[in-house]
Design an enzyme around this catalytic site. Structure first.
Site, PDB file in Angstrom:
ATOM      1  N   GLU A  41       3.874   4.506   5.845  1.00 19.32           N
ATOM      2  CA  GLU A  41       2.417   3.581   5.877  1.00 19.32           C
ATOM      3  C   GLU A  41       1.571   4.335   4.851  1.00 19.32           C
ATOM      4  OE1 GLU A  41       1.409   0.999   5.221  1.00 19.32           O
ATOM      5  OE2 GLU A  41       0.785  -0.069   7.205  1.00 19.32           O
ATOM      6  N   ASP A  42       0.589   3.533   4.235  1.00 17.99           N
ATOM      7  CA  ASP A  42      -0.565   4.316   3.537  1.00 17.99           C
ATOM      8  C   ASP A  42      -1.456   4.795   4.502  1.00 17.99           C
ATOM      9  OD1 ASP A  42      -1.148   1.563   4.397  1.00 17.99           O
ATOM     10  OD2 ASP A  42      -1.900   0.838   2.421  1.00 17.99           O
ATOM     11  N   PHE A  46     -14.030   3.407   4.006  1.00 15.68           N
ATOM     12  CA  PHE A  46     -13.018   2.447   3.393  1.00 15.68           C
ATOM     13  C   PHE A  46     -12.688   3.367   2.073  1.00 15.68           C
ATOM     14  CE2 PHE A  46     -10.912  -0.911   1.314  1.00 15.68           C
ATOM     15  CZ  PHE A  46     -10.336  -1.540   2.516  1.00 15.68           C
ATOM     16  N   GLY A  89       0.783  -1.255  -0.166  1.00 14.64           N
ATOM     17  CA  GLY A  89       0.098   0.114  -0.038  1.00 14.64           C
ATOM     18  C   GLY A  89       0.819   1.304   0.205  1.00 14.64           C
ATOM     19  N   ASP A 110      -5.297   2.593  10.589  1.00 14.48           N
ATOM     20  CA  ASP A 110      -6.379   2.301  10.805  1.00 14.48           C
ATOM     21  C   ASP A 110      -6.858   1.931  12.494  1.00 14.48           C
ATOM     22  OD1 ASP A 110      -9.264   1.993  10.273  1.00 14.48           O
ATOM     23  OD2 ASP A 110      -9.002  -0.095   9.444  1.00 14.48           O
TER      24      ASP A 110
HETATM   25  P1  IMP Z   1      -4.589  -1.165  10.687  1.00 20.98           P
HETATM   26  O1  IMP Z   1      -5.903  -1.545  11.170  1.00 20.98           O
HETATM   27  O2  IMP Z   1      -4.206  -0.019  11.433  1.00 20.98           O
HETATM   28  O3  IMP Z   1      -3.519  -2.426  11.441  1.00 20.98           O
HETATM   29  O4  IMP Z   1      -4.194  -1.101   9.375  1.00 20.98           O
HETATM   30  C1  IMP Z   1      -4.042  -2.140   8.652  1.00 20.98           C
HETATM   31  C2  IMP Z   1      -4.161  -2.093   6.938  1.00 20.98           C
HETATM   32  O5  IMP Z   1      -5.424  -2.156   6.803  1.00 20.98           O
HETATM   33  C3  IMP Z   1      -3.587  -0.958   6.585  1.00 20.98           C
HETATM   34  O6  IMP Z   1      -2.202  -0.868   6.461  1.00 20.98           O
HETATM   35  C4  IMP Z   1      -4.267  -0.810   5.167  1.00 20.98           C
HETATM   36  O7  IMP Z   1      -3.333  -1.849   4.143  1.00 20.98           O
HETATM   37  C5  IMP Z   1      -5.336  -1.609   5.393  1.00 20.98           C
HETATM   38  N1  IMP Z   1      -6.485  -0.596   5.551  1.00 20.98           N
HETATM   39  C6  IMP Z   1      -7.081  -0.112   6.721  1.00 20.98           C
HETATM   40  N2  IMP Z   1      -8.087   0.742   6.071  1.00 20.98           N
HETATM   41  C7  IMP Z   1      -7.958   0.904   4.861  1.00 20.98           C
HETATM   42  C8  IMP Z   1      -8.743   1.512   4.093  1.00 20.98           C
HETATM   43  O8  IMP Z   1      -9.686   2.670   4.173  1.00 20.98           O
HETATM   44  N3  IMP Z   1      -8.491   1.199   2.577  1.00 20.98           N
HETATM   45  C9  IMP Z   1      -7.552   0.201   2.250  1.00 20.98           C
HETATM   46  N4  IMP Z   1      -6.936  -0.304   3.217  1.00 20.98           N
HETATM   47  C10 IMP Z   1      -7.293  -0.139   4.517  1.00 20.98           C
HETATM   48 MG    MG Z   2      -1.022  -1.249   4.534  1.00 24.28          MG
END
Ligand code: IMP
Ligand code: MG
Length: 175
Positions: free
Chosen positions: A97-98, A150, A42, A101
């Site tokens: 990081e992208d 999302f 990402g 979340d």
């Molecule tokens: P975390 O929930 O912070 O661990 O995020 C894990 C991963 O979920 C991120 O690095 C993204 O790859 C993916 N992710 C979370 N939210 C989104 C979204 O809105 N769109 C696309 N990918 C997402």
């Molecule tokens: Mg990611």
């Protein structure tokens, strides 16, 4: 049926924000080098664009992690699929990081990277969704704070699609 995608940040808005972030990082790391650690897949588009806007010396490495779960929910269990090519000894590391979340991925990853002998570890994310946070994560640089939607594009995917969109859009999933 095709998913409906509405533009949240245009290509111009994203690129101009990344330019500002690059300027800020260049000021903060003045007199030092910065070692960018991009998180596959990402963050690749963001990491490349950001690297081009940083004026202090830059080195780049990538790692790939996955959190078990389905395509829109994170589980908190993180696995390293591809580790860094080079050690972090003495480097000023900036994780790129992208999106942050729930914080599950980054809280695991920052913890892991901090044990590798670097001079410093900071975090730079293009997008930040604070409403969804489960684990506390210190974010040093944020491109945009976004609502609990999302999003896809600029590297972010839905089921591996839409990473190549040059803008960031909200995907309205067919339910
Ligand atoms: P975390 O929930 O912070 O661990 O995020 C894990 C991963 O979920 C991120 O690095 C993204 O790859 C993916 N992710 C979370 N939210 C989104 C979204 O809105 N769109 C696309 N990918 C997402
Ligand atoms: Mg990611």
């Amino acid at each position: 049926m095709a998913d409906k995608i509405s533009v949240l940040f245009s290509e111009e808005e994203v690129n101009s924000r990344i330019r500002e972030m690059g300027e800020q990082i260049s000021r903060d790391y003045a007199g030092r080098s910065v070692h960018l650690v991009g998180i596959l897949k990402g963050a690749t588009f963001f990491a490349c664009e950001l690297a081009k806007r940083i004026t202090v010396p830059v080195t780049l490495d990538f790692m790939s992690v996955s959190s078990y779960g389905n395509s829109t929910e994170s589980s908190g269990v993180v696995k390293i699929n591809k580790d860094l090519d080079e050690p972090l000894d003495g480097r000023d590391v900036l994780v790129v990081e992208d999106i942050v979340d729930t914080g599950n991925t980054l809280s695991y990853l920052l913890d892991n990277l901090q044990k590798r002998g670097s001079a410093s570890v900071k975090l730079c994310t293009l997008l930040n969704k604070p409403d969804r946070r489960i684990k506390d994560v210190k974010v040093d640089y944020t491109g945009f704070i976004i609502p609990d939607e999302f999003v896809v594009g600029y590297g972010l995917d839905y089921a591996q699609k839409y990473r190549n969109l040059p803008y960031i859009g909200i995907v309205h999933l067919d339910k």
